[in-house]
Design a protein around this motif. Structure first.
Motif, PDB file in Angstrom:
ATOM      1  N   VAL A 397       0.688  -1.319  -0.021  1.00 27.56           N
ATOM      2  CA  VAL A 397       0.158   0.039  -0.062  1.00 27.56           C
ATOM      3  C   VAL A 397       1.055   1.320  -0.095  1.00 27.56           C
ATOM      4  CG1 VAL A 397      -1.815  -1.350   1.568  1.00 27.56           C
ATOM      5  CG2 VAL A 397       0.033   0.150   2.550  1.00 27.56           C
ATOM      6  N   ARG A 398       0.297   2.302  -0.199  1.00 24.90           N
ATOM      7  CA  ARG A 398       0.767   3.747  -0.284  1.00 24.90           C
ATOM      8  C   ARG A 398       0.554   4.240   1.085  1.00 24.90           C
ATOM      9  NH1 ARG A 398       1.548   9.381  -0.646  1.00 24.90           N
ATOM     10  NH2 ARG A 398      -0.604   9.874  -0.895  1.00 24.90           N
ATOM     11  N   THR A 406      -3.421   0.851   9.204  1.00 26.10           N
ATOM     12  CA  THR A 406      -3.597  -0.571   9.156  1.00 26.10           C
ATOM     13  C   THR A 406      -2.504  -1.514   8.640  1.00 26.10           C
ATOM     14  OG1 THR A 406      -4.762  -0.577   7.094  1.00 26.10           O
ATOM     15  CG2 THR A 406      -6.005  -0.511   9.048  1.00 26.10           C
ATOM     16  N   VAL A 407      -1.511  -0.732   7.802  1.00 25.95           N
ATOM     17  CA  VAL A 407      -0.690  -1.954   7.373  1.00 25.95           C
ATOM     18  C   VAL A 407       0.650  -1.369   8.037  1.00 25.95           C
ATOM     19  CG1 VAL A 407       0.596  -2.543   5.190  1.00 25.95           C
ATOM     20  CG2 VAL A 407      -1.819  -2.325   5.001  1.00 25.95           C
ATOM     21  N   ILE A 408       1.393  -2.290   8.620  1.00 28.29           N
ATOM     22  CA  ILE A 408       2.957  -1.996   8.979  1.00 28.29           C
ATOM     23  C   ILE A 408       3.733  -2.657   8.011  1.00 28.29           C
ATOM     24  CG2 ILE A 408       4.394  -2.243  10.892  1.00 28.29           C
ATOM     25  CD1 ILE A 408       1.578  -2.919  12.449  1.00 28.29           C
ATOM     26  N   GLY A 419       2.902  -6.232   6.076  1.00 27.08           N
ATOM     27  CA  GLY A 419       2.720  -6.073   4.554  1.00 27.08           C
ATOM     28  C   GLY A 419       3.891  -5.125   4.114  1.00 27.08           C
ATOM     29  N   PHE A 420       3.689  -4.453   3.139  1.00 27.21           N
ATOM     30  CA  PHE A 420       4.577  -3.698   2.482  1.00 27.21           C
ATOM     31  C   PHE A 420       4.094  -2.239   2.112  1.00 27.21           C
ATOM     32  CE2 PHE A 420       5.279  -8.001   1.626  1.00 27.21           C
ATOM     33  CZ  PHE A 420       6.539  -8.328   2.013  1.00 27.21           C
ATOM     34  N   SER A 421       4.676  -1.152   2.274  1.00 24.72           N
ATOM     35  CA  SER A 421       4.290  -0.046   2.006  1.00 24.72           C
ATOM     36  C   SER A 421       5.377   1.073   1.437  1.00 24.72           C
ATOM     37  CB  SER A 421       3.591   0.652   3.269  1.00 24.72           C
ATOM     38  OG  SER A 421       4.605   1.263   4.334  1.00 24.72           O
ATOM     39  N   PHE A 422       4.768   2.102   0.909  1.00 29.24           N
ATOM     40  CA  PHE A 422       5.804   3.111   0.289  1.00 29.24           C
ATOM     41  C   PHE A 422       5.089   4.685   0.605  1.00 29.24           C
ATOM     42  CE2 PHE A 422       3.634   4.013  -3.765  1.00 29.24           C
ATOM     43  CZ  PHE A 422       2.845   2.939  -3.673  1.00 29.24           C
ATOM     44  N   ASP A 429       8.386   4.075  -7.036  1.00 23.26           N
ATOM     45  CA  ASP A 429       8.741   3.624  -5.750  1.00 23.26           C
ATOM     46  C   ASP A 429       7.899   2.455  -5.358  1.00 23.26           C
ATOM     47  OD1 ASP A 429      10.339   5.903  -5.227  1.00 23.26           O
ATOM     48  OD2 ASP A 429       8.893   6.879  -3.638  1.00 23.26           O
ATOM     49  N   MET A 430       6.490   2.440  -6.018  1.00 25.73           N
ATOM     50  CA  MET A 430       5.549   1.131  -6.056  1.00 25.73           C
ATOM     51  C   MET A 430       6.443  -0.061  -6.511  1.00 25.73           C
ATOM     52  SD  MET A 430       2.016   0.836  -7.803  1.00 25.73           S
ATOM     53  CE  MET A 430       2.768   0.492  -9.371  1.00 25.73           C
TER      54      MET A 430
END
Ligand code: ADP
Length: 482
Positions: A397-398, A406-408, A419-422, A429-430
């Protein structure tokens, strides 16, 4: 017992185009479990599934004033999972193929707003709070204050308004508003309904409701800034002390990998083998190359700018040149539908683009995928990533709005994450984050540990329903004092 009437344009399972319906289909159940008497009122659309139509019974009828017209309005009623749903029935306005996108949407929901208030004495349910959701219900608090407040039945009703998406505002001409609602000039200043030369349902809800909420703490902060405020940030700043961010939950019974009837095979965090079986079954159904070890990325979404589709468009070929499968389910802007169908044609066996709204297939994709892509430009809460977590499908997620809450993102040093984020709204970046996720997917033990961490998160309504209850109590006691 607190009596709450929620007014909204969609509620699952009767009518759904997005997360609003999920909330209206699950939050009332959670609130009733806490001892509330929470009911929902919504339009009666032609698209309500036939299997549910039989449960809907005629309750009464009223006539609703809209400008010079006096229009028939049936009120119907159904019970679903212990919640009473009322339906505003007028075939001319609501017996159509879709929910929105018609030239007369303003008039349709003006009718709805007035009908809700007119219906209260007839259905014999005078709520302590009318809880309005999104622009389609935004004029209810306005009409209540301007035209109904002095009547006995309406004297003590408090109002709450929840922003599920600030971008959709219901802006129409002032002359139309005057015609639909019979409101005089004093309501059309820049302090109330007027909005850049027109008038706005949403702004009505934001100005006239006693309490405001939105669907995540981060979005509640973001919408007070120029970038996310959709030209309403100054107003939201003024109303800051009445504005709360409460994270949406999901129905943990509906989305449960251990008991979901819509998926190929159930599974649990202690026995993940069924998850791989879901993937191979879906691969067969969608004519993708069958292989347990091919990482599958899912995307289930309205195909619009908000959801980061332009980032995907920018690097779609690079994504598909990885050892990966990409499964997209969605409908929306023609340009994105075409782009995705074209990619599915060019990458047979690797990509599938299903352009429709299909709840059963959505469950199968959530359960089958290894990763779930949600690179939103902005995201009030987002349910896709929450549902994914429940099925051990790690979200990418962004970091915005509810996605951030909600996403770490997996942290190699601490081992924490679900999860994964940027951070930046940038296609590369995505892409970098997708590649990082794919490299971690190869480390099976680690990946399974992350899946288990995802499935251990609790985004049920438990916590958030308590917060809504607290707000209902505070707004009703404030009413009693005035
Ligand atoms: P939004 O409300 O902005 O559309 P959310 O993530 O909050 O986004 O909620 C979207 C909901 O709609 C989720 O339950 C998602 O699974 C569902 N959904 C979106 N598109 C489809 C589709 N094409 N078919 C089935 N379900 C869909």
């Amino acid at each position: 017992m607190l009596k709450i009437l929620m007014a909204a344009s969609e509620a699952s399972p009767f009518a759904k185009t997005g997360g609003l319906a999920d909330v209206l289909g699950s939050l009332p159940i959670a609130l009733n479990n806490l001892g509330g008497d929470v009911r929902v009122i919504m339009p009666k659309y032609a698209t309500i599934p036939i299997s549910l139509k039989d449960s809907i019974k005629h309750c009464c009828y009223i006539y609703v004033k809209l400008g010079w017209r006096n229009i028939y309005c049936g009120i119907e009623q159904a019970e679903y999972k212990g919640v009473t749903y009322y339906f505003v029935d007028n075939e001319f306005f609501f017996h159509r193929d879709g929910l929105y996108g018609y030239g007369d949407d303003g008039e349709r929901f003006a009718f709805f707003c007035r009908a809700v208030l007119e219906a209260l004495p007839q259905i014999d349910f005078i709520p302590d709070v009318i809880h309005c959701h999104d622009w389609q219900a935004g004029m209810i608090p306005v009409l209540l204050e301007a035209q109904y407040r002095q009547l006995d039945a309406y004297k003590n009703i408090a109002t709450m308004f929840t922003i599920h998406n600030l971008r959709y505002q219901g802006v129409f001409g002032i002359a139309d508003f005057k015609d639909w609602f019979a409101l005089d000039n004093m309501h059309f200043s820049s302090y109330n309904l007027e909005f850049y030369g027109g008038a706005s349902f949403l702004k009505g809800g934001l100005v006239y409701s006693r309490l405001l909420t939105t669907v995540s703490p981060s979005y509640a902060e973001e919408i007070k800034t120029f970038n996310y405020g959709e030209r309403l940030h100054e107003l939201l700043k003024v109303r800051n002390k009445d504005l709360y961010g409460i994270l949406n939950g999901i129905d943990y019974k509906e989305f449960d990998s251990k008991s979901d009837h819509l998926i190929y095979q159930t599974f649990s965090k202690s026995n993940l083998s069924g998850k791989a079986a879901n993937k191979t079954a879906l691969q067969k159904d969608l004519n993708l190359t069958v292989g347990e070890d091919i990482p599958m990325i899912g995307l289930i979404s309205r195909l619009v700018d908000q959801k980061g589709l332009d980032l995907i468009a920018c690097v779609l070929d690079e994504i598909l040149n990885e050892n990966v499968q990409f499964v997209v389910l969605g409908t929306g802007d023609n340009k994105y539908e075409r782009l995705l169908k074209d990619a599915a044609f060019r990458y047979p066996g690797k990509m599938s683009a299903i352009i429709k709204f299909d709840n059963e297939l959505a469950h199968k994709i959530y359960a089958s995928s290894d990763l779930f892509l949600m690179p939103s430009l902005f995201e009030p809460c987002g349910l896709g990533q929450i549902i994914s977590l429940r099925y051990g499908t790690l979200p990418i997620v962004r970091e915005t709005g509810g996605l951030k809450d909600t996403v770490i993102s997996y942290n190699e040093e601490t081992g924490e994450g679900n999860g994964f984020s940027f951070a930046h709204y940038n296609a590369h970046d995505m892409l970098f984050t997708i590649k990082r996720a794919l490299s971690i997917y190869k480390r099976k033990t680690l990946y399974n540990k992350l899946r288990k961490a995802a499935m251990s998160c609790d985004y049920s309504w438990q916590n958030s329903a308590d917060k809504y209850m607290e707000l209902y109590h505070s707004v009703t006691s404030a009413m009693e004092e005035t």
